[in-house]
Write an enzyme that holds these catalytic residues in place. Structure first.
Site, PDB file in Angstrom:
ATOM      1  CB  SER A 268      56.608  43.113  67.313  1.00 19.62           C
ATOM      2  OG  SER A 268      57.171  43.623  68.503  1.00 19.62           O
ATOM      3  CB  CYS A 269      61.665  43.707  68.236  1.00 21.07           C
ATOM      4  SG  CYS A 269      60.607  45.045  68.752  1.00 21.07           S
ATOM      5  CG  LEU A 270      64.702  39.697  68.984  1.00 15.23           C
ATOM      6  CD1 LEU A 270      65.346  38.487  69.667  1.00 15.23           C
ATOM      7  CD2 LEU A 270      65.573  40.906  69.172  1.00 15.23           C
TER       8      LEU A 270
END
Ligand code: UDX
Length: 440
Positions: A268-270
């Site tokens: 969900s982030c990088l």
């Protein structure tokens, strides 16, 4: 020593970061209120039911409910009972890759109305990942004329599957604020939280926001770098990228972490933060060739797997592919930006038959692919009759598998190890291909 009264905490946005934060605060003895607009989620949380998997979170939540240190509500006005409000709402990617700040703006303007008449001081802490200048140009103007309310930016670096440990032992605390009093309030809270205080960087809001993007972009860069090296190694007889990664990781200027070659980074982030950084800096006329290359490299890894299938003459509609591991990494059931979803879509489009297994993410996968593929709770059943097995997630259970399990159940002896969990020397009876492993 005089014991300071513990701050009362509210956390708005009970996704993976917000819920982990709320639960760990309660466990540490802070009176904590978790706030979310999703009624169904709140009802479940009150019964200690969590809609995603994170090690130990459920256990700690049960304990916190029992000790009455945590409560859940959809009523934002409950922040009035607390001293510090952490905002952890999602800041997803919009269709064009830009950051979507809708939830953050809504929460902040609602807080403005609620906190207008609070007689005591209150600190709002922005933990959601936001592009630089969001706090100064969007959040602060939305909170104008609030006398007793301070704002600080305090990015979070926790990883899925490791969230509670990361919260207990962060490598760093970043506090972005122009106001000395706000900085001190947050520092005081952290001193109450940690017995041994981690390093703190005191900076302004824009810098704090940029630190988070630089951090995630660097991690993404390390992975794309080692994948680029891996793809060259794959062509060179007997060269293994794992040896290369181990060797360069010994150089203290490089460091050994995030050098595991594989099918590309997900989660969900990088991917989201890299894309938001690219879009954000386009505003200044920057072309971002570097970060675009990191992003492109990541997308290319999927093609590496397809290329391997083609070279093994397995990329046709008569073949059955067994996939072990669907989550974007081990110890989570999260499928956001998971390579598994992209790969299965591609294989289905080309008529291949798919059998899948994952210790945690099977149900979430079924919600996407329904009856189009076959789901198995037992690894052996998932291998049954397969022409090829692709390892996509590095679950510990898979690492223990012996070659005999594959031999016994598969129709043909083809393995693609994208996570490098197996020792190729043990699979000499197989047509064994792996990311970053040259022909043996
Ligand atoms: C990341 C950051 O690590 C964390 O600091 C931030 O707060 C949120 O984003 P997370 O998304 O939970 O955390 O996962 P992470 O462990 O960073 O892995 C991201 C992806 O990179 C996964 O798909 C993982 O499999 C992949 N990865 C990681 C590699 O391919 N190789 C590596 O060496 C490390």
């Amino acid at each position: 020593m005089i014991q300071m009264k513990k701050s009362k905490i509210s956390v708005i946005g009970l996704g993976f970061v917000g819920l982990s934060l709320a639960v760990i605060n309660a466990k540490k003895g802070f009176q904590t209120i978790g706030i979310d607009s999703d009624k169904k989620k709140l009802k479940n949380l009150q019964k200690a039911k969590i809609d995603f998997f994170e090690p130990n979170l459920s256990k700690y939540l049960k304990e916190s409910i029992k000790s009455k240190k945590i409560s859940f509500t959809e009523n934002l006005a409950q922040v009035l009972k607390t001293d510090i409000t952490f905002i952890t709402v999602g800041t997803p990617s919009a269709k064009d890759g830009k950051i979507d700040l809708t939830s953050l703006k809504k929460v902040v303007s609602d807080l403005h109305k609620i906190l207008k008449n609070k007689p005591t001081s209150h600190l709002i802490v922005i933990k959601s990942t936001v592009v630089p200048t969001t706090t100064t140009q969007i959040v602060l103007p939305l909170l104008k004329n609030l006398k007793n309310v301070g704002v600080a930016v305090n990015p979070e670096f926790l990883r899925e599957g490791n969230a509670l440990d990361d919260l207990m032992k962060p490598h760093l605390i970043v506090i972005g604020s122009k106001n000395e009093q706000d900085y001190k309030t947050l520092e005081r809270y952290y001193k109450q939280f940690y017995q041994i205080m981690p390093d703190v960087i005191k900076t302004d809001q824009n810098t704090a926001e940029m630190i988070k993007y630089a951090n995630n972009a660097f991690l993404a860069t390390k992975i794309s770098f080692i994948n680029a090296i891996a793809n060259i190694c794959q062509k060179l007889p007997s060269v293994d990228v794992n040896t290369i990664a181990y060797a360069i990781g010994k150089d203290p200027r490089i460091g050994s972490q995030f050098l595991q070659a594989g099918p590309g980074f997900g989660g969900s982030c990088l991917p989201k933060d890299l894309s938001a950084l690219i879009k954000f800096s386009e505003k200044f006329g920057d072309h971002n060739l570097f970060f675009k290359a990191v992003e492109n490299m990541n997308q290319l890894q999927l093609l590496q797997i397809i290329q391997m299938l083609k070279s093994m003459k397995l990329f046709n509609s008569k073949k059955v592919i067994s996939i072990l591991g669907l989550a974007f990494k081990k110890d989570t059931d999260d499928l956001r930006e998971a390579v598994s979803v992209k790969l299965v879509k591609n294989l289905l489009k080309n008529g291949l038959k798919i059998q899948v297994h994952d210790p945690m993410a099977l149900l979430n996968f079924k919600n996407i692919f329904q009856e189009k593929i076959s789901y198995f709770k037992k690894i052996e059943d998932c291998l049954e009759g397969a022409n090829c097995c692709i390892i996509l997630t590095e679950w510990d259970d898979y690492k223990k598998l012996k070659p005999t399990v594959f031999k016994k159940n598969m129709k043909e002896r083809n393995i693609i190890d994208t996570r490098r969990i197996f020792d190729p020397a043990k699979f000499t009876e197989f047509n064994f291909k792996a990311i970053g492993l040259g022909p043996m």
